[in-house]
Structures are given as C-alpha cells and as structure tokens.
Design an enzyme around this catalytic site. Structure first.
Site, PDB file in Angstrom:
ATOM      1  CB  CYS A   1      -0.870  -0.020   1.213  1.00 57.88           C
ATOM      2  SG  CYS A   1      -1.860   1.549   1.372  1.00 57.88           S
TER       3      CYS A   1
ATOM      4  CB  CYS B   1      -5.114  -0.679   2.202  1.00 57.01           C
ATOM      5  SG  CYS B   1      -4.093  -1.007   3.536  1.00 57.01           S
TER       6      CYS B   1
ATOM      7  CB  CYS C   1      -4.338   2.841   5.793  1.00 59.77           C
ATOM      8  SG  CYS C   1      -3.995   3.014   3.970  1.00 59.77           S
TER       9      CYS C   1
ATOM     10  CB  CYS D   1      -9.389  -3.845 -11.611  1.00 59.45           C
ATOM     11  SG  CYS D   1      -8.810  -2.556 -12.980  1.00 59.45           S
TER      12      CYS D   1
HETATM   13 ZN    ZN Z   1      -2.813   0.981   3.585  1.00 57.37          ZN
END
Ligand code: ZN
Length: 164
Positions: free
Chosen positions: A81, A130, A133, A153
């Site tokens: 991320c 994610c 976060c 995607c």
């Molecule tokens: Zn994250």
C-alpha cells in the site's frame, strides 16, 4: 384542506430523496465511518501522499489506464500500500489483464484487503481497499483467470513495489 395530502407527498418525496442520497453515500463510501489500524487526518494524508496518491487512495479516484509503471512490472516481489506499506499483492498472482491497470487474481492474504459495495457507475461493483488504512485500491471483478476467477483491478499509484 386539499393542500395537506400534497404537502405530505412533498415531504415524503424529500424523505425518499434523502434516504436515497444516504444509501448512495453508503454504497460508494470506502467506509469512512469504519476505523482502521492506520488512521490519519485528511491533512496528514495530504502531506504524506502525492496528489495522485491522495486522489486515488483517499478520494476513490481512478488513474488513467496504462499510466502506472507498475502495470508493466514483471519482477518478483510484493506490492504494498502506498499509504501505509501494508503488503497487498504478490507478483505470483499478477497477470496481464490487458486493461492497463495492474491486475491480480488474489491478494497476498485475504486479510490484507477489505471490500465494500460501490454504486458510483449506477450498478454495484466490489470496491477493494487496504485493510490497514482503508485506502482505496480499485475494484474486484469476476472475469479473472484460474484458480480464483477474480480480477483485482488495482490503481498502480495506490501501491509501491518491493522487489524480492
Ligand atoms: Zn494502507
């Protein structure tokens, strides 16, 4: 007295519009209300991320196809991320979907990502973010290759690549 029913009708219409708006907001939301282990204020995210990272991760934007160098990344490694460094996808599940966005048939771990319903285009899509976060990554479709049949995607700008 005839204006009472019509007034009710009007208020009813307002109510229906308001609940539709609330529904739409819920549907497209990246679960702003949910709390994530990594939680920064909008100002903190703005200073931490580039403009385009912020646009995608925190405002659910979409990068232009073929705009991310990660689309062509073929080395072994892990895609993390760009917001918090959480490991999201392995090069082992990356494939060329021909869409212009980095595509994967599975996350590195089911707990690495979370999903929500997105109605932005007027029909339901599975939004993926994610798990640490809450940063928006992209969408999941059911036209991927075996063994999962899924296509994650993902906006390349939402990730950083760590070569193995
Ligand atoms: Zn994250």
């Amino acid at each position: 007295m005839t204006n009472i029913p019509s007034r009710r009708g009007f208020l009813g219409w307002i109510g229906a519009t308001a609940s539709f708006a609330a529904l739409a907001a819920c549907g497209s939301g990246r679960a702003e209300a949910k709390s994530f282990p990594v939680s920064l204020s909008e100002a903190q995210w703005r200073s931490k991320l580039t403009k385009s990272e912020f646009y995608v991760l925190r405002q659910e934007g979409t990068e232009r196809p073929y705009s991310s160098p990660l689309n062509d990344e073929k080395r072994a490694g892990v895609f993390v991320c760009a917001g918090c460094g959480n490991a999201l996808y392995s090069s082992k599940t990356k494939y060329d979907s021909g869409t212009g966005w980095p595509s994967f048939w599975a996350p590195v771990d089911q707990r690495a990502v979370g999903t929500s319903r997105d109605f932005k285009l007027g029909y339901p899509r599975t939004e993926v973010h994610c798990a640490d976060c809450g940063g928006h990554l992209g969408h999941i479709f059911s036209d991927g290759p075996r063994p999962t049949g899924k296509r994650h995607c993902i906006n390349g700008v939402a990730m950083d690549f760590r070569p193995a």
